[in-house]
Design a protein around this motif. Structure first.
Motif, PDB file in Angstrom:
ATOM      1  N   UNK A 264       0.827  -1.211   0.000  1.00  0.00           N
ATOM      2  CA  UNK A 264       0.000   0.000   0.000  1.00  0.00           C
ATOM      3  C   UNK A 264       0.860   1.259   0.000  1.00  0.00           C
ATOM      4  N   UNK A 265       0.254   2.359  -0.420  1.00  0.00           N
ATOM      5  CA  UNK A 265       0.934   3.642  -0.263  1.00  0.00           C
ATOM      6  C   UNK A 265       0.955   3.985   1.232  1.00  0.00           C
ATOM      7  N   UNK A 266       1.889   4.835   1.659  1.00  0.00           N
ATOM      8  CA  UNK A 266       1.909   5.210   3.082  1.00  0.00           C
ATOM      9  C   UNK A 266       0.569   5.751   3.582  1.00  0.00           C
ATOM     10  N   UNK A 267      -0.077   6.613   2.785  1.00  0.00           N
ATOM     11  CA  UNK A 267      -1.350   7.203   3.228  1.00  0.00           C
ATOM     12  C   UNK A 267      -2.445   6.141   3.324  1.00  0.00           C
ATOM     13  N   UNK A 268      -2.478   5.201   2.375  1.00  0.00           N
ATOM     14  CA  UNK A 268      -3.448   4.103   2.434  1.00  0.00           C
ATOM     15  C   UNK A 268      -3.258   3.292   3.711  1.00  0.00           C
ATOM     16  N   UNK A 269      -2.013   2.984   3.980  1.00  0.00           N
ATOM     17  CA  UNK A 269      -1.703   2.136   5.131  1.00  0.00           C
ATOM     18  C   UNK A 269      -2.120   2.806   6.434  1.00  0.00           C
ATOM     19  N   UNK A 270      -1.787   4.089   6.576  1.00  0.00           N
ATOM     20  CA  UNK A 270      -2.122   4.809   7.806  1.00  0.00           C
ATOM     21  C   UNK A 270      -3.636   4.956   7.950  1.00  0.00           C
ATOM     22  N   UNK A 271      -4.308   5.321   6.868  1.00  0.00           N
ATOM     23  CA  UNK A 271      -5.765   5.492   6.927  1.00  0.00           C
ATOM     24  C   UNK A 271      -6.453   4.175   7.267  1.00  0.00           C
ATOM     25  N   UNK A 272      -6.008   3.103   6.638  1.00  0.00           N
ATOM     26  CA  UNK A 272      -6.616   1.791   6.856  1.00  0.00           C
ATOM     27  C   UNK A 272      -6.418   1.316   8.297  1.00  0.00           C
ATOM     28  N   UNK A 273      -5.194   1.383   8.790  1.00  0.00           N
ATOM     29  CA  UNK A 273      -4.910   0.889  10.143  1.00  0.00           C
ATOM     30  C   UNK A 273      -5.637   1.724  11.195  1.00  0.00           C
ATOM     31  N   UNK A 274      -5.597   3.041  11.054  1.00  0.00           N
ATOM     32  CA  UNK A 274      -6.266   3.902  12.038  1.00  0.00           C
ATOM     33  C   UNK A 274      -7.770   3.661  12.053  1.00  0.00           C
ATOM     34  N   UNK A 275      -8.380   3.509  10.875  1.00  0.00           N
ATOM     35  CA  UNK A 275      -9.837   3.361  10.818  1.00  0.00           C
ATOM     36  C   UNK A 275     -10.272   1.925  11.104  1.00  0.00           C
ATOM     37  N   UNK A 276      -9.670   0.951  10.418  1.00  0.00           N
ATOM     38  CA  UNK A 276     -10.146  -0.432  10.491  1.00  0.00           C
ATOM     39  C   UNK A 276      -9.701  -1.152  11.756  1.00  0.00           C
TER      40      UNK A 276
END
Length: 314
Positions: A139-151
């Motif tokens: 994943x891109x860094x932003x995808x990874x951070x958004x996914x982990x924080x939300x999911x």
């Protein structure tokens, strides 16, 4: 911003214990974002350094210290993920996330040699399996951070947006894209008992140097990836195909006759640890699809094996 464990219950005077109580969540977050215990610990230390660099008046003005700490740690991770891509391109061979022992087998590998504090341990669940972490790497860094924080940590998209510096709608799209990657890459998980049985059978076939048994346990399209980091010998490219993997495993067994193979929990799932004269030299994680082993990740880089250096010999 709210967190699952709001320090001080909203009181404006956060005590040391309340601030430090966030440490476990920060370690859990940073490990999932970076795939490295050592880097996660560095991030958390830097986060606390920034907190204590503020005056008491500045600290007391922060409504949610837990939210502040999470925001800072996430942003540090986001920066590190951006630079990690360049570092990975220079890495010798394949890069695999750092494997985690089960908490009952955890020995802290930091040079101080101190016993790990319980707050240092990473909570093991489906969001730290090796298969999951490997998909996160794509994943891109932003995808990874958004996914982990939300999911994983259940932050709202408004809170995620504040951390990553994008709109809530953009963060929703990032998490959605990340979810699609996860779904596309992951087969339905086999029952834990089935996974354990296959890994045990693999261990026994490897020890017996039984190539037919090994081939029978591996999916014909299986992949094996090894990570030596340029510090120890390891195959530099993925090995494709069940028969090729079986032959490689037998070659290893022939060249290292004194290996002791132990069944261990690796990132919350059944795995194997190879020891030579009591020193852990390889930690292997497995991904099982149906009745066959689909992926093997063999970590040999000694820098990633520090938490495994000493462990129970049962």
């Amino acid at each position: 911003m709210t967190t699952q464990s709001e320090p001080g219950h909203g009181r404006p005077d956060p005590s040391l214990s309340a601030i430090m109580s966030e440490r476990r969540q920060l370690i859990n977050l940073a490990y999932r974002l970076l795939g490295s215990v050592a880097e996660a610990e560095d991030v958390v230390q830097e986060t606390y350094t920034r907190w204590y660099a503020m005056s008491r008046q500045q600290q007391e003005a922060i409504e949610s210290p837990g939210g502040w700490l999470t925001t800072v740690a996430s942003r540090i991770c986001l920066d590190l993920l951006g630079s990690a891509r360049a570092r990975r391109e220079r890495y010798v061979g394949e890069w695999i996330p750092e494997p985690l022992p089960d908490r009952t087998e955890w020995i802290n590998g930091r040079s101080a040699g101190t016993t790990a504090d319980p707050a240092d341990r990473v909570t093991l669940d489906e969001s730290v399996t090796m298969a999951f972490l490997v998909v996160l790497e794509s994943m891109t860094p932003a995808e990874r951070v958004a996914f982990i924080l939300h999911e994983v940590f259940r932050y709202s998209f408004a809170e995620v947006a504040e951390i990553v510096g994008r709109t809530p709608a953009a963060c929703r799209q990032l998490a959605s894209s990340a979810r699609r990657r996860i779904r596309a890459a992951q087969a339905p998980a086999a029952p834990a008992a089935r996974q354990a049985g296959l890994v045990r059978d693999f261990k026994q076939a490897w020890e017996a140097k039984d190539i037919d048994a090994l081939v029978g346990l591996l999916d014909p399209g299986a992949t094996m990836i090894a990570d030596g980091g340029g510090l120890v010998s390891a195959v530099l490219r993925p090995i494709e195909g069940g028969e090729q993997i079986a032959r490689y495993m037998l070659d290893i067994a022939g060249r290292a006759p004194n290996l002791t193979i132990l069944e261990r929990t690796v990132n919350g799932q059944p795995g194997l640890v190879a020891q030579h004269n009591g020193v852990t030299v390889t930690v292997a994680a497995f991904d099982v699809a149906g009745d066959r082993i689909k992926h093997i990740w063999a970590v040999r880089n000694p820098d990633k094996l520090r938490p495994w250096t000493v462990g129970p010999q049962h």
